[in-house]
Design a protein around this motif. Sequence first.
Motif, PDB file in Angstrom:
ATOM      1  N   ALA A  90      44.383 -27.268  22.623  1.00 15.19           N
ATOM      2  CA  ALA A  90      45.814 -27.042  22.398  1.00 15.19           C
ATOM      3  C   ALA A  90      46.154 -26.985  20.913  1.00 15.19           C
ATOM      4  CB  ALA A  90      46.628 -28.137  23.079  1.00 15.19           C
ATOM      5  N   TYR A 144      45.673 -29.449  18.909  1.00  4.55           N
ATOM      6  CA  TYR A 144      46.030 -30.794  18.457  1.00  4.55           C
ATOM      7  C   TYR A 144      44.875 -31.455  17.708  1.00  4.55           C
ATOM      8  CZ  TYR A 144      50.424 -31.497  21.102  1.00  4.55           C
ATOM      9  OH  TYR A 144      51.708 -31.448  21.568  1.00  4.55           O
ATOM     10  N   HIS A 167      47.997 -35.263  15.590  1.00  4.57           N
ATOM     11  CA  HIS A 167      49.006 -34.712  16.503  1.00  4.57           C
ATOM     12  C   HIS A 167      49.184 -35.624  17.724  1.00  4.57           C
ATOM     13  CE1 HIS A 167      48.452 -30.830  14.338  1.00  4.57           C
ATOM     14  NE2 HIS A 167      49.621 -30.485  14.865  1.00  4.57           N
ATOM     15  N   ARG A 199      48.528 -26.913  12.025  1.00  2.00           N
ATOM     16  CA  ARG A 199      49.509 -26.610  13.060  1.00  2.00           C
ATOM     17  C   ARG A 199      48.802 -26.451  14.411  1.00  2.00           C
ATOM     18  NH1 ARG A 199      54.516 -25.369  10.992  1.00  2.00           N
ATOM     19  NH2 ARG A 199      54.556 -25.054   8.721  1.00  2.00           N
ATOM     20  N   ASP A 200      49.490 -26.875  15.475  1.00  2.00           N
ATOM     21  CA  ASP A 200      48.910 -26.722  16.803  1.00  2.00           C
ATOM     22  C   ASP A 200      49.085 -25.291  17.290  1.00  2.00           C
ATOM     23  OD1 ASP A 200      51.517 -26.419  17.726  1.00  2.00           O
ATOM     24  OD2 ASP A 200      51.632 -28.408  18.632  1.00  2.00           O
ATOM     25  N   SER A 201      48.734 -25.031  18.538  1.00  2.00           N
ATOM     26  CA  SER A 201      48.772 -23.670  19.072  1.00  2.00           C
ATOM     27  C   SER A 201      50.185 -23.108  19.134  1.00  2.00           C
ATOM     28  CB  SER A 201      48.146 -23.646  20.468  1.00  2.00           C
ATOM     29  OG  SER A 201      46.793 -24.064  20.411  1.00  2.00           O
ATOM     30  N   ASP A 202      51.174 -23.988  19.117  1.00  2.04           N
ATOM     31  CA  ASP A 202      52.576 -23.539  19.129  1.00  2.04           C
ATOM     32  C   ASP A 202      53.202 -23.526  17.739  1.00  2.04           C
ATOM     33  OD1 ASP A 202      52.743 -23.198  21.955  1.00  2.04           O
ATOM     34  OD2 ASP A 202      52.888 -25.374  22.178  1.00  2.04           O
ATOM     35  N   GLY A 203      52.380 -23.813  16.745  1.00  3.69           N
ATOM     36  CA  GLY A 203      52.862 -23.752  15.376  1.00  3.69           C
ATOM     37  C   GLY A 203      53.466 -25.029  14.831  1.00  3.69           C
ATOM     38  N   TYR A 204      53.296 -26.139  15.547  1.00  4.33           N
ATOM     39  CA  TYR A 204      53.894 -27.397  15.105  1.00  4.33           C
ATOM     40  C   TYR A 204      52.925 -28.234  14.275  1.00  4.33           C
ATOM     41  CZ  TYR A 204      57.676 -26.524  18.421  1.00  4.33           C
ATOM     42  OH  TYR A 204      58.739 -25.978  19.100  1.00  4.33           O
ATOM     43  N   ASP A 262      56.037 -32.938  13.333  1.00  2.00           N
ATOM     44  CA  ASP A 262      57.077 -32.276  14.134  1.00  2.00           C
ATOM     45  C   ASP A 262      57.123 -32.808  15.563  1.00  2.00           C
ATOM     46  OD1 ASP A 262      57.644 -30.628  11.944  1.00  2.00           O
ATOM     47  OD2 ASP A 262      56.297 -29.037  12.645  1.00  2.00           O
ATOM     48  N   LEU A 263      56.035 -33.435  15.992  1.00  2.00           N
ATOM     49  CA  LEU A 263      55.918 -33.866  17.382  1.00  2.00           C
ATOM     50  C   LEU A 263      56.407 -35.297  17.607  1.00  2.00           C
ATOM     51  CD1 LEU A 263      52.379 -32.410  18.198  1.00  2.00           C
ATOM     52  CD2 LEU A 263      54.610 -31.350  18.567  1.00  2.00           C
TER      53      LEU A 263
END
Length: 245
Positions: free
Chosen positions: A184, A186, A190, A214-219, A223-224
């Motif tokens: 993912a 992470y 993350h 950044r993770d796969s969603d760009g975070y 941010d998490l």
Amino acid sequence: MSSSEQADKYALHAAAREGKLSAVESLLNADPKSSQRKDDDGRLPIHWAASSNQQAIVLLLSEQKTFDPDVEDDSGWTPLMIAASVKDGEAIVDILLQRGADVNQKNSNGQASLSQPKTALHFVASKNNLEVARKLFANKPAISARVRDKRGQYPLHRAAAVGSTPMVKLLLEHNSPLNATDNAGYTALHHAVAEGHGDTAIALLKAGAETDKRDSDGYLALDLAPDKEVRKYIEREAENEGIEL
């Protein structure tokens, strides 16, 4: 097969699961081969004894001539993996290690085609069994902290997700990758932040965790954060440690 016949056939399994030592002794004397028979759950008596934390029965079964410390049940679990996942299972882990259990054997969930399966260390990290982890690292050969599971996770990812700072530190001491990403995207950081484990996040940052991944969603990891308080705590403690986020 009638229910009574099935009960007789798997009497050793039931006795091992229920901790009936004298019954196990009698059944083994009557039919030694029953210790090598899988029941309808795909398990041998040793798997049941390990999952029920029956130390005396594990010891007895391990003394059988045909005992295989690395035998898998139909889900791919070895006795060591099971014992490593059980609370207070250290004594059984010791017995299995003394019998030569392979600490680096991988769980394939019964499917040989699966890549990157788990080792006992993944289970240990998920359950925060710190003493068992130390035993596995002290074993010769030692267990590896550099094996991914099918989700692309190292044991470090799991330790971070459950917020076990001591486990995180132990894994890093034994050459675990720090900034690797799972499927993912992470990193361990993350996972720690997403689950609200500020202390674990700080431990990872102090060890050199990268903050710009950044993770796969760009975070980014920060941010998490599940709420403002967790984020503020991490920012404050990082500042105190001289870590730039």
